[in-house]
Design a protein around this motif. Structure first.
Motif, PDB file in Angstrom:
ATOM      1  N   ASP A 155       0.815  -1.225   0.000  1.00 36.73           N
ATOM      2  CA  ASP A 155       0.000   0.000   0.000  1.00 36.73           C
ATOM      3  C   ASP A 155       0.844   1.268   0.000  1.00 36.73           C
ATOM      4  OD1 ASP A 155      -2.712  -0.797  -0.233  1.00 36.73           O
ATOM      5  OD2 ASP A 155      -2.599  -1.633   1.788  1.00 36.73           O
ATOM      6  N   PHE A 158       0.998   3.469  -3.102  1.00 39.64           N
ATOM      7  CA  PHE A 158      -0.118   4.351  -3.474  1.00 39.64           C
ATOM      8  C   PHE A 158      -0.300   5.490  -2.470  1.00 39.64           C
ATOM      9  CE2 PHE A 158      -1.523   0.618  -6.015  1.00 39.64           C
ATOM     10  CZ  PHE A 158      -1.668   1.267  -7.229  1.00 39.64           C
ATOM     11  N   ARG A 197      -6.946   6.464  -4.356  1.00 38.25           N
ATOM     12  CA  ARG A 197      -5.486   6.431  -4.108  1.00 38.25           C
ATOM     13  C   ARG A 197      -4.856   7.810  -4.331  1.00 38.25           C
ATOM     14  NH1 ARG A 197      -3.969   1.325  -1.851  1.00 38.25           N
ATOM     15  NH2 ARG A 197      -5.497  -0.160  -2.642  1.00 38.25           N
TER      16      ARG A 197
END
Ligand code: NAP
Length: 307
Positions: A155, A158, A197
């Protein structure tokens, strides 16, 4: 005698590339790792950078294989302690962070190496030499890969500072800035941000340069099936194709070289050279293009992305 090294961040790239490259290079002796979660056998394991630095080990070099967001603080603390530092790409979240690290390394008289692993792909030197004596009419980069395959569950990529599709795209830009005989600069960018995002999942870039050459790049992170890491160049005297991220070279459609995967072996060999003279290798030109794309880019919101 081998230099004593500590590797920080035992994640995907540390296991895939750093640990094997260090193990096969007689110039380096891995004596410690820093990891919040993992253990590496046969070396001293530390849960934090502070604990490593407090332990007073006889090490002279730190290699950072962590994401860009925490990298500045880790690098600055190692440089402050008078250690040589090797940075995974990108060398920081921002250009200003990188300039600050470089100033600190100079003040301390130690080596700082902003690694660009794709520049060390096998066919990059041949491509550079071939282009040096030709006029480029057109150059197009096509960098299309599957983020779910190469960055499963990451993650951070992003999140702000994670660069999104520029995390692989900057590899193409590191080759571009190495093989071109002159500088080009970005003049337009379209960036596609998933609605949930903070970094882009696709980008189209164009650059301007001398001799009316046309330069472009297409980055896409949703390509399933065959993956594409190509640079095609049309010159006044033939065409060149670098593919497989710089490992394969065709000239005028003839295969010139099918190289081996030596990128990280070459990086650690280069670091071994740099530390002998406390030299600094901090070329930020690939990051300038990324920074310009975020400054100049037109933003389009696209479908939400989940891993
Ligand atoms: P990763 O596996 O997600 O993370 C690497 C390690 O960094 C983690 O395992 C963790 O190590 C540490 N880490 C993560 N977040 C952290 C935080 N907030 N603070 C401190 N440490 C943290 O990422 P990666 O794929 O290895 O990528 C790391 C760097 O290598 C990136 O800059 C990337 O661009 C570059 N790179 C990646 C690839 C690739 O194929 N993935 C290829 C070339 C270069 P511990 O759990 O050990 O603490």
């Amino acid at each position: 005698m081998a230099r004593k090294l500590a590797l920080v961040g035992i994640g995907k790239i540390a296991r895939d590339q750093h640990l094997p490259a260090i193990a096969t290079n007689p110039d380096w002796d891995l004596v410690a790792v820093v990891s919040r979660n993992a253990q590496v056998e046969g070396v001293q394991n530390f849960a934090s950078m502070e604990k490593l630095l407090m332990a007073g080990l006889d090490i002279d070099t730190i290699s950072l294989a962590i994401p860009p967001q925490p990298r500045f603080d880790y690098a600055a603390s190692a440089l402050e302690a008078g250690l040589n530092v090797m940075l995974e790409k990108p060398p920081g979240q921002t250009l200003a962070e990188c300039h600050a690290l470089e100033a600190l390394a100079r003040a301390k008289g130690v080596t700082l190496f902003a690694t660009w692993h794709s520049r060390f792909a096998d066919c990059v030197p041949e491509a550079k030499a071939w282009l040096a004596s030709r006029t480029i009419k057109q150059l197009s980069i096509t960098w299309k890969e599957d983020v779910r395959r190469w960055h499963p569950g990451q993650d951070w990529i992003f999140e702000p500072g994670g660069l999104g599709v520029f995390d692989p795209g900057i590899n193409a830009l590191s080759i571009l800035t190495e093989i071109l005989p002159y500088a080009v600069h970005l003049n337009a960018a379209d960036l596609e941000f998933p609605s949930n995002r903070d970094t882009p999942i696709a980008a189209n870039l164009s650059f301007t340069g001398p001799n009316a050459g046309k330069f472009s790049a297409e980055f896409d992170w949703l390509q399933e099936g065959p993956q594409t890491w190509d640079i095609d160049v049309e010159t006044d005297d033939g065409v060149l194709k670098l593919s497989n991220g710089g490992a394969t070279l065709h000239i005028n459609d003839n295969l010139v070289k099918q190289g081996a995967d030596q990128e990280y072996a070459n990086l650690y060999a280069r670091m071994a050279e740099l530390v002998t003279t406390s030299a600094i290798d901090m070329d930020l030109s690939p990051m300038v293009h990324v920074s310009d794309a975020f400054t100049l880019g037109r933003r389009k919101v696209v479908e939400a992305f989940e891993f």
